[in-house]
Motif scaffolding. Structure first.
Motif, PDB file in Angstrom:
ATOM      1  N   LEU A  45       0.859  -1.177   0.000  1.00 37.80           N
ATOM      2  CA  LEU A  45       0.000   0.000   0.000  1.00 37.80           C
ATOM      3  C   LEU A  45       0.894   1.225   0.000  1.00 37.80           C
ATOM      4  CD1 LEU A  45      -2.709   1.450   0.162  1.00 37.80           C
ATOM      5  CD2 LEU A  45      -2.621   1.155   2.653  1.00 37.80           C
ATOM      6  N   GLN A  57       1.759  -4.622   3.531  1.00 35.15           N
ATOM      7  CA  GLN A  57       0.655  -4.744   4.478  1.00 35.15           C
ATOM      8  C   GLN A  57       0.185  -6.187   4.513  1.00 35.15           C
ATOM      9  OE1 GLN A  57      -0.397  -2.053   6.236  1.00 35.15           O
ATOM     10  NE2 GLN A  57       1.033  -0.755   5.096  1.00 35.15           N
ATOM     11  N   ASN A 103      -9.201  -0.092   7.597  1.00 38.15           N
ATOM     12  CA  ASN A 103      -8.025  -0.765   8.144  1.00 38.15           C
ATOM     13  C   ASN A 103      -6.747   0.046   7.995  1.00 38.15           C
ATOM     14  OD1 ASN A 103     -10.044  -2.883   7.361  1.00 38.15           O
ATOM     15  ND2 ASN A 103      -8.605  -4.170   8.459  1.00 38.15           N
ATOM     16  N   HIS A 104      -6.720   0.952   7.013  1.00 39.52           N
ATOM     17  CA  HIS A 104      -5.472   1.649   6.711  1.00 39.52           C
ATOM     18  C   HIS A 104      -5.586   3.166   6.731  1.00 39.52           C
ATOM     19  CE1 HIS A 104      -3.574  -2.165   5.876  1.00 39.52           C
ATOM     20  NE2 HIS A 104      -4.644  -2.494   5.183  1.00 39.52           N
ATOM     21  N   CYS A 131      -7.007   5.317   4.800  1.00 39.68           N
ATOM     22  CA  CYS A 131      -6.916   6.011   3.501  1.00 39.68           C
ATOM     23  C   CYS A 131      -8.249   6.694   3.209  1.00 39.68           C
ATOM     24  CB  CYS A 131      -6.543   5.028   2.397  1.00 39.68           C
ATOM     25  SG  CYS A 131      -4.910   4.308   2.596  1.00 39.68           S
TER      26      CYS A 131
END
Length: 181
Positions: free
Chosen positions: A27, A32, A49-50, A52
């Motif tokens: 990512l 990841q 989860n990230h 973004c």
């Protein structure tokens, strides 16, 4: 977030016994590992989860372009892409465009200079489309630009400033790569 080193599949850990799996992907250049449900979509994994948050959900059907990300350099609608399908892939979001020191990418600079946005909702998708386009065709003509950006709906502008922004991004990218603009 828990990191998994093997590619185990486990029905008991998933909600309602649904099958889930562990996927690995890059990512914005960083490896990841995440466990996803079989029906998880890429948009939700990237946002939830990230972090973004530049990847925007709008139509939730893959037709408006606000959720566009690059998967292995190709633009995809993250709202209609199953998360498991990106296992082993490289995913880029708008959060990865600027340099680590905050220097804007040529695409970001061009959209800022040319006013290629109004409310900004579609801008992250437009930036990712522009990035994908310029990697495939560093000096696209206006017809090619129109074709590429037609997959992203902007409800605020008449697209002229967006077209100019993409043309300017091509010029700036050429300068960055040592070509004459």
């Amino acid at each position: 977030m828990t990191e998994y080193t093997d590619r185990e599949t486990d029905r008991s850990a998933a909600p309602d016994g649904e099958l889930d799996t562990c996927i690995e992907f890059a990512l914005n250049g960083v490896k990841q590992t995440v466990r996803v449900a079989a029906n998880a979509i890429l948009l939700d994994v990237l946002r939830n989860n990230h972090g973004c948050n530049g990847v925007r959900g709008s139509c939730e059907r893959g037709v408006c372009g606000a959720c566009t990300v690059l998967v292995d350099d190709l633009p995809v609608a993250s709202c209609s892409t199953f998360a498991f399908s990106i296992d082993g892939a490289s995913v880029e979001t708008v959060e990865g465009l600027a340099a680590p020191d905050g220097t804007l990418s040529p695409q970001q600079r061009a959209f800022s200079e040319c006013g290629g946005f109004q409310c900004g909702f579609c801008t992250s998708g437009m930036l990712m489309l522009t990035t994908g386009l310029l990697r495939q065709d560093p000096q696209p003509d206006r017809g090619t630009i129109r074709e590429w950006i037609s997959s992203n709906t902007c409800r605020c502008t008449g697209y002229e400033m967006i077209l100019e922004s993409v043309e300017r991004a091509a010029e700036l990218s050429g300068e960055t790569n040592g070509e004459s603009a």
